[in-house]
Scaffold this active site. Structure first.
Site, PDB file in Angstrom:
ATOM      1  N   CYS A  48      34.993  42.799  42.840  1.00 40.14           N
ATOM      2  CA  CYS A  48      36.012  42.132  42.040  1.00 40.14           C
ATOM      3  C   CYS A  48      35.807  40.622  42.107  1.00 40.14           C
ATOM      4  CB  CYS A  48      37.388  42.504  42.583  1.00 40.14           C
ATOM      5  SG  CYS A  48      38.746  41.644  41.756  1.00 40.14           S
ATOM      6  N   CYS A  51      38.933  39.166  44.108  1.00 42.98           N
ATOM      7  CA  CYS A  51      39.216  39.356  45.539  1.00 42.98           C
ATOM      8  C   CYS A  51      38.062  39.907  46.357  1.00 42.98           C
ATOM      9  CB  CYS A  51      40.443  40.253  45.715  1.00 42.98           C
ATOM     10  SG  CYS A  51      40.116  42.011  45.431  1.00 42.98           S
ATOM     11  N   CYS A  97      41.859  45.844  39.122  1.00 41.86           N
ATOM     12  CA  CYS A  97      41.584  45.969  40.552  1.00 41.86           C
ATOM     13  C   CYS A  97      42.880  46.382  41.252  1.00 41.86           C
ATOM     14  CB  CYS A  97      41.088  44.631  41.095  1.00 41.86           C
ATOM     15  SG  CYS A  97      40.927  44.586  42.898  1.00 41.86           S
ATOM     16  N   CYS A 100      43.995  43.412  43.961  1.00 41.82           N
ATOM     17  CA  CYS A 100      44.553  42.100  43.572  1.00 41.82           C
ATOM     18  C   CYS A 100      45.167  42.084  42.174  1.00 41.82           C
ATOM     19  CB  CYS A 100      43.486  41.013  43.691  1.00 41.82           C
ATOM     20  SG  CYS A 100      42.279  40.993  42.360  1.00 41.82           S
ATOM     21  N   CYS A 120      34.566  50.430  30.800  1.00 43.54           N
ATOM     22  CA  CYS A 120      34.002  49.334  30.018  1.00 43.54           C
ATOM     23  C   CYS A 120      34.586  48.047  30.598  1.00 43.54           C
ATOM     24  CB  CYS A 120      34.410  49.539  28.565  1.00 43.54           C
ATOM     25  SG  CYS A 120      33.688  48.357  27.437  1.00 43.54           S
TER      26      CYS A 120
HETATM   27 FE    FE Z   1      40.495  42.308  43.125  1.00 48.47          FE
END
Ligand code: FE
Length: 133
Positions: A48, A51, A97, A100, A120
């Protein structure tokens, strides 16, 4: 290799580039075929951008022809969350995510087996951690 999650909008703006902020925190979409990773084939872990959480393994990345990085499965159960997105006159499933809350992209039911799913994802939401480094 996860990072502390910002608690304020000002901190998010500090942690991300303006382009990342627009996608990750404002649910923007990068233009197809313009992102860093749509044609990337290096083995490793896609984390991510917000984070650092491990979200997708390069082993599940495939060429969907869409111009965005596409994966058929998240790196582990529960690392990505989904919610129904009815913006732009469409009914889609938004992907973010789970740690976060950063927006990643959308998931569609037209992917390859074994899952039949196509995650995607915007390159701007990801950071590739190459294998063996
Ligand atoms: Fe994250």
């Amino acid at each position: 290799m996860t990072k502390r999650i910002p608690t304020t909008d000002a901190e998010w703006r500090e942690q991300l580039t303006p382009e990342q902020y627009q996608v990750c925190r404002q649910k923007g979409t990068e233009r197809a075929f313009t992102g860093q990773y749509w044609d990337e084939k290096t083995p490793g872990t896609y984390r991510c951008a917000g984070c650092g959480e491990a979200l997708f393994d390069a082993a599940t990345k495939y060429d969907s022809g869409s111009g965005w990085p596409s994966f058929w499965e998240p790196a582990a159960a529960g690392v990505v969350g989904t919610e129904v997105d009815t913006s732009h006159g469409m009914q889609r499933v938004e992907v973010h995510c789970a740690r976060c809350g950063s927006h990643l992209g959308h998931v569609f039911p037209d992917g390859p087996q074994p899952t039949g799913l196509r995650y995607c994802i915007n390159s701007l939401s990801l950071q590739l951690d190459p294998a063996g480094e």
